[in-house]
Design a protein around this motif. Structure first.
Motif, mmCIF file in Angstrom:
data_model
loop_
_atom_site.group_PDB
_atom_site.id
_atom_site.type_symbol
_atom_site.label_atom_id
_atom_site.label_comp_id
_atom_site.label_asym_id
_atom_site.label_seq_id
_atom_site.Cartn_x
_atom_site.Cartn_y
_atom_site.Cartn_z
ATOM 1 N N SER A 126 0.836 -1.212 0.000
ATOM 2 C CA SER A 126 0.000 0.000 0.000
ATOM 3 C C SER A 126 0.865 1.253 0.000
ATOM 4 O O SER A 126 0.550 2.235 -0.679
ATOM 5 C CB SER A 126 -0.923 0.018 1.218
ATOM 6 N N TRP A 127 1.957 1.237 0.751
ATOM 7 C CA TRP A 127 2.868 2.372 0.809
ATOM 8 C C TRP A 127 3.482 2.634 -0.564
ATOM 9 O O TRP A 127 3.566 3.762 -1.016
ATOM 10 C CB TRP A 127 3.936 2.114 1.864
ATOM 11 N N GLU A 128 3.906 1.574 -1.240
ATOM 12 C CA GLU A 128 4.491 1.723 -2.584
ATOM 13 C C GLU A 128 3.486 2.334 -3.556
ATOM 14 O O GLU A 128 3.828 3.237 -4.325
ATOM 15 C CB GLU A 128 4.991 0.379 -3.104
ATOM 16 N N ASP A 172 1.741 7.224 -6.580
ATOM 17 C CA ASP A 172 0.701 8.192 -6.941
ATOM 18 C C ASP A 172 1.039 9.584 -6.388
ATOM 19 O O ASP A 172 0.924 10.584 -7.093
ATOM 20 C CB ASP A 172 -0.651 7.717 -6.400
ATOM 21 N N HIS A 173 1.481 9.643 -5.152
ATOM 22 C CA HIS A 173 1.767 10.905 -4.471
ATOM 23 C C HIS A 173 2.881 11.697 -5.165
ATOM 24 O O HIS A 173 2.848 12.920 -5.201
ATOM 25 C CB HIS A 173 2.142 10.618 -3.013
ATOM 26 N N THR A 174 3.863 11.003 -5.707
ATOM 27 C CA THR A 174 5.017 11.670 -6.317
ATOM 28 C C THR A 174 4.986 11.618 -7.844
ATOM 29 O O THR A 174 5.979 11.944 -8.492
ATOM 30 C CB THR A 174 6.331 11.039 -5.814
ATOM 31 N N SER A 175 3.861 11.260 -8.425
ATOM 32 C CA SER A 175 3.791 11.022 -9.869
ATOM 33 C C SER A 175 4.096 12.247 -10.717
ATOM 34 O O SER A 175 4.543 12.111 -11.852
ATOM 35 C CB SER A 175 2.422 10.457 -10.249
ATOM 36 N N ILE A 176 3.891 13.456 -10.201
ATOM 37 C CA ILE A 176 4.148 14.648 -11.015
ATOM 38 C C ILE A 176 5.551 15.211 -10.804
ATOM 39 O O ILE A 176 5.906 16.216 -11.401
ATOM 40 C CB ILE A 176 3.092 15.751 -10.754
ATOM 41 N N GLU A 229 9.605 15.168 -11.174
ATOM 42 C CA GLU A 229 10.591 14.626 -12.094
ATOM 43 C C GLU A 229 11.961 15.128 -11.688
ATOM 44 O O GLU A 229 12.172 16.351 -11.695
ATOM 45 C CB GLU A 229 10.245 15.058 -13.525
ATOM 46 N N PRO A 230 12.887 14.309 -11.291
ATOM 47 C CA PRO A 230 12.733 12.862 -11.177
ATOM 48 C C PRO A 230 11.906 12.496 -9.950
ATOM 49 O O PRO A 230 11.853 13.252 -8.983
ATOM 50 C CB PRO A 230 14.168 12.361 -11.031
ATOM 51 N N GLN A 231 11.266 11.344 -10.018
ATOM 52 C CA GLN A 231 10.439 10.888 -8.910
ATOM 53 C C GLN A 231 11.346 10.516 -7.733
ATOM 54 O O GLN A 231 12.318 9.781 -7.906
ATOM 55 C CB GLN A 231 9.610 9.681 -9.343
ATOM 56 N N PRO A 232 11.071 11.062 -6.544
ATOM 57 C CA PRO A 232 11.920 10.739 -5.387
ATOM 58 C C PRO A 232 11.819 9.261 -5.019
ATOM 59 O O PRO A 232 10.776 8.636 -5.233
ATOM 60 C CB PRO A 232 11.384 11.623 -4.270
ATOM 61 N N PRO A 233 12.898 8.711 -4.464
ATOM 62 C CA PRO A 233 12.864 7.291 -4.082
ATOM 63 C C PRO A 233 11.882 7.042 -2.945
ATOM 64 O O PRO A 233 11.610 7.926 -2.126
ATOM 65 C CB PRO A 233 14.297 7.001 -3.657
ATOM 66 N N LEU A 234 11.378 5.851 -2.914
ATOM 67 C CA LEU A 234 10.449 5.431 -1.867
ATOM 68 C C LEU A 234 11.168 5.402 -0.518
ATOM 69 O O LEU A 234 12.180 4.708 -0.371
ATOM 70 C CB LEU A 234 9.908 4.029 -2.189
ATOM 71 N N GLN A 268 -1.247 21.373 -2.987
ATOM 72 C CA GLN A 268 -1.894 20.348 -2.174
ATOM 73 C C GLN A 268 -1.075 20.137 -0.906
ATOM 74 O O GLN A 268 -0.278 19.199 -0.834
ATOM 75 C CB GLN A 268 -2.018 19.017 -2.935
ATOM 76 N N PRO A 269 -1.257 20.978 0.105
ATOM 77 C CA PRO A 269 -0.456 20.865 1.334
ATOM 78 C C PRO A 269 -0.694 19.530 2.053
ATOM 79 O O PRO A 269 -1.827 19.033 2.119
ATOM 80 C CB PRO A 269 -0.957 22.022 2.192
#
Length: 100
Positions: A4-6, A11-15, A17-22, A80-81
């Motif tokens: 669920s976290w992944e 989704d949370h970081t989808s916008i 670039e580059p997407q931060p690591p989990l 989106q705070p």
């Protein structure tokens, strides 16, 4: 749980670039609590978890929300705070209480 976290993190970081690591979370010892204010039309909004209290009945997450001052110069962009926090795992129900 990790699955669920992944999904959430993707989704949370989808916008971004580059997407931060989990971030690595040990879900055997910890859990995540989060506050989301929803989408705002401008900058100047904020939210922050300011305290975690445990009782025999529940975990209370205390948080504050900030809003822009009237007439303030603001970023003219959708925002989106949010605030995400890792806390010790518990089976107790979690309640959220706005303070201030």
């Amino acid at each position: 749980n990790m699955a669920s976290w992944e999904l959430f993190w993707q989704d949370h970081t989808s916008i971004q670039e580059p997407q931060p690591p989990l971030p690595v979370i040990d879900f055997n010892a910890d859990m995540i609590v989060a506050i989301f204010m929803g989408q705002k039309a401008t900058g100047g909004y904020s939210t922050k978890i300011v305290g975690i209290e445990s009782s025999k009945k529940e975990i209370t997450v205390k948080y504050i929300e900030g809003t822009p001052a009237p007439g303030a110069m603001l970023t003219q962009a959708l925002t989106q705070p949010y605030h995400i926090k890792v806390i010790e795992k518990s089976v107790l129900p979690v309640v959220f209480r706005k303070v201030q």
